[in-house]
Motif scaffolding. Structure first.
Motif, PDB file in Angstrom:
ATOM      1  N   LYS A  46      11.405   7.259   6.394  1.00 48.86           N
ATOM      2  CA  LYS A  46      10.772   7.225   5.004  1.00 48.86           C
ATOM      3  C   LYS A  46      10.947   5.453   5.521  1.00 48.86           C
ATOM      4  O   LYS A  46      12.089   4.774   6.271  1.00 48.86           O
ATOM      5  CB  LYS A  46      12.465   7.002   4.492  1.00 48.86           C
TER       6      LYS A  46
ATOM      7  N   ASN B  78      16.172   6.095  -5.704  1.00 47.85           N
ATOM      8  CA  ASN B  78      14.639   5.972  -4.870  1.00 47.85           C
ATOM      9  C   ASN B  78      15.764   5.148  -3.130  1.00 47.85           C
ATOM     10  O   ASN B  78      15.760   5.776  -2.597  1.00 47.85           O
ATOM     11  CB  ASN B  78      13.650   4.461  -4.948  1.00 47.85           C
TER      12      ASN B  78
ATOM     13  N   ASN C 121       8.424   6.331  -5.781  1.00 47.00           N
ATOM     14  CA  ASN C 121       7.494   7.655  -5.267  1.00 47.00           C
ATOM     15  C   ASN C 121       6.216   7.417  -6.147  1.00 47.00           C
ATOM     16  O   ASN C 121       5.911   7.272  -6.615  1.00 47.00           O
ATOM     17  CB  ASN C 121       8.595   8.475  -5.874  1.00 47.00           C
ATOM     18  N   GLN C 122       5.054   8.996  -5.592  1.00 50.13           N
ATOM     19  CA  GLN C 122       4.269   8.651  -5.817  1.00 50.13           C
ATOM     20  C   GLN C 122       4.136   9.232  -7.316  1.00 50.13           C
ATOM     21  O   GLN C 122       5.272  10.173  -8.014  1.00 50.13           O
ATOM     22  CB  GLN C 122       3.414   9.419  -4.771  1.00 50.13           C
ATOM     23  N   GLY C 123       3.428   8.309  -8.501  1.00 55.42           N
ATOM     24  CA  GLY C 123       3.101   8.797  -9.833  1.00 55.42           C
ATOM     25  C   GLY C 123       4.441   7.582 -10.412  1.00 55.42           C
ATOM     26  O   GLY C 123       4.663   7.741 -11.667  1.00 55.42           O
ATOM     27  N   GLN C 124       5.114   6.634 -10.288  1.00 52.93           N
ATOM     28  CA  GLN C 124       6.756   6.289 -10.467  1.00 52.93           C
ATOM     29  C   GLN C 124       5.546   4.989 -10.566  1.00 52.93           C
ATOM     30  O   GLN C 124       5.192   4.149  -9.266  1.00 52.93           O
ATOM     31  CB  GLN C 124       7.404   6.122  -9.241  1.00 52.93           C
ATOM     32  N   THR C 125       5.988   4.545 -11.633  1.00 54.06           N
ATOM     33  CA  THR C 125       5.380   2.560 -11.340  1.00 54.06           C
ATOM     34  C   THR C 125       6.308   1.902 -10.347  1.00 54.06           C
ATOM     35  O   THR C 125       7.224   1.736 -10.771  1.00 54.06           O
ATOM     36  CB  THR C 125       5.850   2.578 -12.732  1.00 54.06           C
ATOM     37  N   PRO C 126       5.354   1.002  -9.815  1.00 51.98           N
ATOM     38  CA  PRO C 126       6.526   0.353  -8.830  1.00 51.98           C
ATOM     39  C   PRO C 126       6.670  -1.247  -9.499  1.00 51.98           C
ATOM     40  O   PRO C 126       6.088  -2.173  -9.028  1.00 51.98           O
ATOM     41  CB  PRO C 126       5.216   0.230  -8.027  1.00 51.98           C
TER      42      PRO C 126
ATOM     43  N   ASP D  55       0.346  -1.377  -0.453  1.00 48.73           N
ATOM     44  CA  ASP D  55       0.205   0.401  -0.070  1.00 48.73           C
ATOM     45  C   ASP D  55       0.454   0.667   0.375  1.00 48.73           C
ATOM     46  O   ASP D  55       0.738   2.631  -0.777  1.00 48.73           O
ATOM     47  CB  ASP D  55      -0.565   0.079   1.602  1.00 48.73           C
ATOM     48  N   GLN D  56       2.472   1.526   0.295  1.00 50.53           N
ATOM     49  CA  GLN D  56       2.888   2.001   0.282  1.00 50.53           C
ATOM     50  C   GLN D  56       3.664   2.361  -0.811  1.00 50.53           C
ATOM     51  O   GLN D  56       5.248   2.851  -0.631  1.00 50.53           O
ATOM     52  CB  GLN D  56       3.535   2.352   2.021  1.00 50.53           C
ATOM     53  N   GLY D  57       3.268   1.413  -1.486  1.00 53.38           N
ATOM     54  CA  GLY D  57       4.486   1.077  -3.211  1.00 53.38           C
ATOM     55  C   GLY D  57       5.520   0.397  -2.812  1.00 53.38           C
ATOM     56  O   GLY D  57       6.920   0.447  -3.872  1.00 53.38           O
TER      57      GLY D  57
END
Length: 819
Positions: free
Chosen positions: A667, A477, A458-463, A439-441
């Motif tokens: 983090k 990252n 990161n938010q918006g980055q494809t995991p 859920d947190q990437g």
């Protein structure tokens, strides 16, 4: 094919080998060479009739690690001498091999392999498209970027190699019985006591001291009979053989991995074989009892894409008819490495099976290594890559093997990118925090079946991973995660690490026997230590925490939990202890960084000061509304704690920590960060930097060995080495150029001369350059003389200057961990 007359089988034998392919014959041959008598090899049909007879017979020297290369080189040298020894022609010839790259990424891979080959003592040449064409005139070089040429690679006749080994074994007294099937295995506890056999007209029993499973694609089934887990699955393997091609001269073996194809000239014909990305598992319902020199139905539609690319790559194929379309089964393991060694579940069962289409080139070396291991009771050198003890119990699951085998065949020729993760048979072992991390990437990797957060998108980055030999998409990252750990707080999941509870009235004495460190310590004390073998080599790298008067917790790497537990069990002797795997019972959350104490103080009423909880101690705590135990240790070189929580409370504790951590700028981090951090600190990684053949003193871990203890495994070897002096040292390197990347196995040059290779490599984001470790010879030298040399690392054939140190590049005094 002529079958030898049925010999009279004895009532007992020192060893029974099950399976008469090239591997079984090699084990028999090498045991006989060591002087063993009473060797019996039982083959259900005829020698070579399973997989060996239809193997392509490619014999390459270079493998992924130094010791695997050593075994492959031994095989080649053995096959070159077998004909003179036995009179059986092996067809062995050194016609060389060429691997070509059609992409820049593949070019980097094969050039890195070439550099590695030099470090391992293999002759290799990087060659241009024009040079490729000069050695293989029939090749269409359109799109070819480069190649590597190994002049001493070769090929041979697989069946005759096996028959030569069998004859060599018989010449030394081994008994080989064909048409003799093993029908039952008698067991008493952890030992096999006898095997039942039957032929067309007879049956009987052979009592035995040892048994070896060399059953190939039957190895999984035979393993179950012996009470052992041998994870492998058969897959269909395709090749074609052309009609005779007039004037076709001897050619090197040609590999075009970007088109999943290999080419072998043999007797004026071309054999084209494939390792396609999506393989076809076979034998899900078992292998037919009458299977012997059999082939499977053709599937031209499946092979056609490979053939279409091959006709373009080798135009002469378009002018030549197909003489044979062959489809035969071969066995593949979950990680594409074969199974060798002593079965973890049994004390006298040995395994050599699952050779992933490299059985011919591996059989000589594998038979030699296993025979020496059986003869002395100790590995002749590090065999961790193939040790059967690396396999987890769940990996014997048939559904798992079916799903994974679809991928593993094709991985032989896939791009071998750093950090590449398996795509099939995933999601089996999950931490209690698994969904929270997703859920947190979290981007998951897999090790020993465990899904582990390797990095966070990161938010918006494809995991997802985007693989490359250059800086991959998670490079930044990991840098940000490491910065958080170095400057503030990082939180990461360590639940997959093995946890083994040792308890009983002799717990302390037992652990003092197998550990180099002192186990007679205060309650809650944590000891970093190694299990040593009698040569002073490192069998395990662990921490041991004293939980009570009669209970300790041993924490091991996830990949070696089973092997480490087996080492303990095999050395238990008369000690009164119980050894229990409790890995799945507890989650572990690491909180690391200069503000780790502040975070814990916000979620727990306990005291985390140096007075109450100094480095190297544990304490029970309240955390949120739950309970836990914290261990003040670190693998990243910062102030920090590992929090051990029962699985039922793990989610609550994570939510509590995460919420409080967000307010402090903490983090979430992955295990790629942890590896980068430990490299900066010079912390060793078991299986890479330290293995069973690396002496604990030469590994720089003498501080963890307490020879004032009167007796422990390896003590005499440590004392001998202290008296004799070190022959080599584990040195840390940092490149002076910040651009090149290191992974491992890159050659190390001292004053312009190759002296070794990197055992670990990565990027030191806190240092601004790639870093690594490797052993350097130093017999009779001072440290100043060693470090006063000029060091370079060979990166893809380019020599890059490197700084060399014995102390860590980051925080060499270690003060940050004790803040």
């Amino acid at each position: 094919m002529k079958v030898a007359a049925m010999p009279v089988l004895p009532a007992s034998a020192r060893v029974v080998i099950i399976g008469g392919g090239v591997v079984g014959c090699s084990v028999a041959y090498h045991l006989a060479k060591l002087g063993w008598t009473d060797i019996v090899l039982l083959e259900r049909k005829q020698l070579t009739s399973g997989t060996t007879w239809h193997a392509a017979g490619l014999i390459a020297q270079l493998r992924a690690t130094a010791n695997m290369t050593k075994l492959a080189k031994y095989s080649q040298e053995l096959y070159g001498s077998l004909e003179a020894e036995t009179g059986v022609a092996t067809g062995f010839k050194r016609n060389g091999s060429i691997t070509v790259a059609l992409t820049q990424e593949r070019r980097e891979e094969i050039f890195r392999q070439a550099a590695m080959a030099r470090a391992f003592g293999v002759e290799v040449h990087e060659i241009s498209p024009a040079e490729i064409k000069s050695r293989y005139a029939h090749l269409n070089c359109d799109g070819v970027q480069a190649g590597v040429y190994l002049p001493l690679d070769g090929q041979g006749d697989p069946a005759n190699i096996a028959h030569a080994l069998a004859k060599g074994a018989r010449m030394r007294g081994a008994l080989i019985a064909e048409q003799t099937k093993v029908t039952y295995v008698h067991r008493n506890g952890r030992k096999v006591t006898a095997v039942d056999w039957e032929t067309a007209g007879d049956r009987g029993t052979i009592a035995c001291d040892m048994v070896v499973n060399c059953a190939g694609m039957w190895g999984h089934e035979v393993g179950k009979m012996m009470g052992s887990n041998v994870p492998l699955h058969a897959c269909e393997h395709f090749y074609i053989v052309t009609e005779n091609i007039p004037g076709l001269a001897q050619l090197p073996v040609l590999r075009v991995p970007d088109e999943c194809a290999y080419y072998k000239e043999d007797a004026g014909k071309i054999l084209l074989g494939a390792f396609e990305p999506n393989a076809k598992p076979w034998g899900m319902d078992g292998i037919p009892d009458d299977f012997e020199f059999d082939q499977l139905p053709e599937d031209f539609d499946h092979f056609e894409p490979i053939l279409a690319a091959a006709v373009n790559r080798l135009p002469l194929l378009a002018e030549t008819g197909i003489h044979t379309f062959f489809n035969g089964p071969e066995s593949f393991t979950p990680d594409d490495a074969y199974h060798l060694g002593q079965a973890p579940e049994m004390d006298n069962v040995w395994v050599a099976a699952g050779f992933n289409s490299i059985g011919i080139q591996s059989a000589g070396g594998a038979g030699m290594a296993l025979a020496q291991w059986m003869d002395t009771g100790a590995k002749p050198f590090d065999l961790g890559d193939v040790d059967i003890a690396r396999m987890q119990p769940f990996q014997g699951n048939k559904t798992y093997l079916f799903e994974r085998s679809k991928e593993t065949l094709g991985l032989l020729y896939a791009d071998h990118f750093p950090f590449r993760q398996k795509a099939t048979a995933r999601g089996i072992r999950r931490s209690p925090l698994h969904q929270h991390l997703l859920d947190q990437g979290a981007v998951m990797g897999e090790l020993a079946g465990w899904e582990r957060a390797n990095w966070f998108a990161n938010q918006g980055q494809t995991p997802v991973y985007e693989y490359s030999w250059k800086r991959q998409n998670f490079f930044g990252n990991v840098a940000a995660e490491l910065h958080a750990v170095r400057s503030n707080i990082g939180i990461y999941d360590m639940s997959s690490f093995g946890k083994i509870r040792v308890e009983g009235r002799d717990a302390m004495a037992f652990l003092n026997h197998i550990c180099g460190g002192q186990m007679d310590v205060a309650l809650s004390k944590i000891v970093y230590t190694q299990f040593l073998n009698h040569a002073g080599g490192i069998e395990a790298d662990v921490t041991v925490t004293r939980l009570s008067e009669m209970a300790y917790l041993v924490v091991t790497p996830a990949a070696t939990r089973l092997a480490d537990q087996v080492w303990m069990q095999r050395n238990i002797g008369d000690f009164n202890v119980v050894i229990t795997d409790v890995t799945a019972a507890q989650a572990v959350i690491a909180v690391m960084g200069p503000n780790a104490r502040k975070l814990l103080q916000t979620v727990s009423p306990n005291d985390f000061s140096n007075d109450t909880n100094p480095f190297g101690t544990a304490q029970d705590i309240e955390i949120g509304m739950g309970l836990a135990r914290v261990h003040r240790v670190t693998y990243v070189g910062e102030l920090g704690w590992e929090i051990y929580i029962s699985a039922d409370m793990a989610a609550h504790v994570f939510e509590t920590l995460f919420a409080a951590g967000l307010a402090m700028g903490a983090k979430l981090c992955g295990l790629h960060m942890m590896d980068a951090a430990r490299l900066e600190k010079g912390f060793r990684h078991f299986g890479h930097d330290i293995t069973c053949e690396d002496h604990v003193l030469e590994a720089g871990l003498g501080f963890a060995v307490k020879t004032e203890k009167p007796s422990f495994i390896g003590r005499d070897a440590v004392l001998r080495k202290r008296d004799a002096g070190l022959s080599r040292r584990l040195v840390q390197f940092m490149l002076t150029d910040p651009e090149p990347l290191l992974y491992h196995n890159e050659p190390v040059l001292r004053d312009g001369r190759p002296v070794g290779h990197l055992t670990s490599g990565g990027y030191g984001h806190s240092l601004g350059a790639a870093i690594g470790m490797g052993y350097v010879p130093c017999a009779g030298e001072t440290v100043d003389a060693l470090l006063g040399s000029t060091f370079e690392i060979d990166v893809m054939g380019t020599r890059v200057r490197a700084q060399a140190q014995l102390r860590p590049f980051y925080d060499p005094s270690g003060q940050r961990t004790k803040a």
